[in-house]
Motif scaffolding. Sequence first.
Motif, PDB file in Angstrom:
ATOM      1  N   GLN A 290       4.626  10.081  -9.567  1.00 48.57           N
ATOM      2  CA  GLN A 290       4.331   9.815 -10.741  1.00 48.57           C
ATOM      3  C   GLN A 290       5.821   8.756 -11.104  1.00 48.57           C
ATOM      4  O   GLN A 290       5.564   8.525 -12.389  1.00 48.57           O
TER       5      GLN A 290
ATOM      6  N   ALA B 115       1.886   7.186  -6.568  1.00 50.64           N
ATOM      7  CA  ALA B 115       1.006   7.918  -6.729  1.00 50.64           C
ATOM      8  C   ALA B 115       1.807   9.235  -6.914  1.00 50.64           C
ATOM      9  O   ALA B 115       1.564  10.085  -7.664  1.00 50.64           O
ATOM     10  N   ILE B 116       2.444   9.806  -5.714  1.00 44.83           N
ATOM     11  CA  ILE B 116       2.451  11.043  -5.571  1.00 44.83           C
ATOM     12  C   ILE B 116       3.765  11.335  -6.683  1.00 44.83           C
ATOM     13  O   ILE B 116       3.743  12.059  -7.292  1.00 44.83           O
TER      14      ILE B 116
ATOM     15  N   LYS C   3       0.403  -1.123  -0.274  1.00 43.44           N
ATOM     16  CA  LYS C   3       0.183   0.165   0.315  1.00 43.44           C
ATOM     17  C   LYS C   3       0.809   1.177  -0.310  1.00 43.44           C
ATOM     18  O   LYS C   3       0.727   2.156  -0.636  1.00 43.44           O
ATOM     19  N   ALA C   4       1.665   1.390   0.826  1.00 42.03           N
ATOM     20  CA  ALA C   4       2.565   2.546   1.275  1.00 42.03           C
ATOM     21  C   ALA C   4       3.536   2.391  -0.336  1.00 42.03           C
ATOM     22  O   ALA C   4       3.366   3.788  -0.924  1.00 42.03           O
TER      23      ALA C   4
ATOM     24  N   GLY D  33       2.419   1.429  -3.228  1.00 41.10           N
ATOM     25  CA  GLY D  33       1.955   2.485  -4.488  1.00 41.10           C
ATOM     26  C   GLY D  33       1.889   4.433  -4.502  1.00 41.10           C
ATOM     27  O   GLY D  33       1.091   4.730  -5.315  1.00 41.10           O
ATOM     28  N   GLU D  34       1.570   4.618  -2.628  1.00 43.42           N
ATOM     29  CA  GLU D  34       1.019   5.831  -2.386  1.00 43.42           C
ATOM     30  C   GLU D  34       2.255   6.764  -3.194  1.00 43.42           C
ATOM     31  O   GLU D  34       2.173   7.774  -3.866  1.00 43.42           O
ATOM     32  N   VAL D  35       3.073   5.585  -2.861  1.00 44.21           N
ATOM     33  CA  VAL D  35       4.347   6.673  -3.158  1.00 44.21           C
ATOM     34  C   VAL D  35       4.749   7.150  -4.588  1.00 44.21           C
ATOM     35  O   VAL D  35       5.275   8.042  -5.267  1.00 44.21           O
TER      36      VAL D  35
END
Length: 280
Positions: free
Chosen positions: A95, A92-93, A85-86, A88-90
């Motif tokens: 890119q 997305a942020i 999850k972490a 994926g968030e990184v």
Amino acid sequence: MTAFARTQGEAEQAAFAWELRSVNHRYLEPHFKLPESFRSLEPALRERLRAALARGKVDVNLHFHAAEREIDYEVNTQKVRALQKAAGEVAAIAQLTGDLGVCDILQWHGVLQQPELDVDGAAKELLAGFDRAVLALIDARKQEGEKLAALIQQRLNQIEHFVQKVRARMPDVLAEHRARIDARLAELQVEVDADRLTQEIVLLAQKVDVAEELDRLEAHVAEVTRALSAGEPCGRRLDFLMQELNREANTLASKSIVVDVSQAAVELKVLIEQMREQVQ
């Protein structure tokens, strides 16, 4: 007193060894060096040691080696999901593209977990091994104590010899001192009151009388001998008796008016100090 003991055993498919080292000390002062997994055993170990020993600085070491075997690792699934999850968030942020690889996840601390050691299961064998080590230490201390008792008894015999020597010497001391005074007065050709001279000699005799000190020295020697043969812990009592022996030797030295008695007092102090070093 100094001693060393080592015992070995097995517990929970592992080998262990207890090593106990003891040196002289006024009180019981144990120091434990245990693997982190077995820190919980320390209170029980202290109670066992306190029940078996009264004095000494005791170093206790436990060596524990797990047997070579195939380890069934467990995967911390919650941490794996949290990492994904972490990541994926990184991504997305920032890119970025790309996923965490399996090797990347496995290298993360805490993802793979080893089965915990069954401390309670190993405790019984470890405590039994510790009890055997304590008994071996007591036996080693007993053998050391017997040797030290023989050495102390030799010093006690020498002290008795010097006490008897001084006791036999004292009746002549005042007579010799009176003779020296008479010779000095004759040399100076001085007339003195005979009664006054006799009074001074009597006062001097009271000041240099060491009969009580010699009696107490003999009494302390007898008590040390009794304590050594009692077959029970006597370190603190012997330490006290060494102080009393030293006190009487100091008084004997301070009252001496002849060289040979002073030398005997010095010899007594040397012998007492030798015993005190062994007792402490």
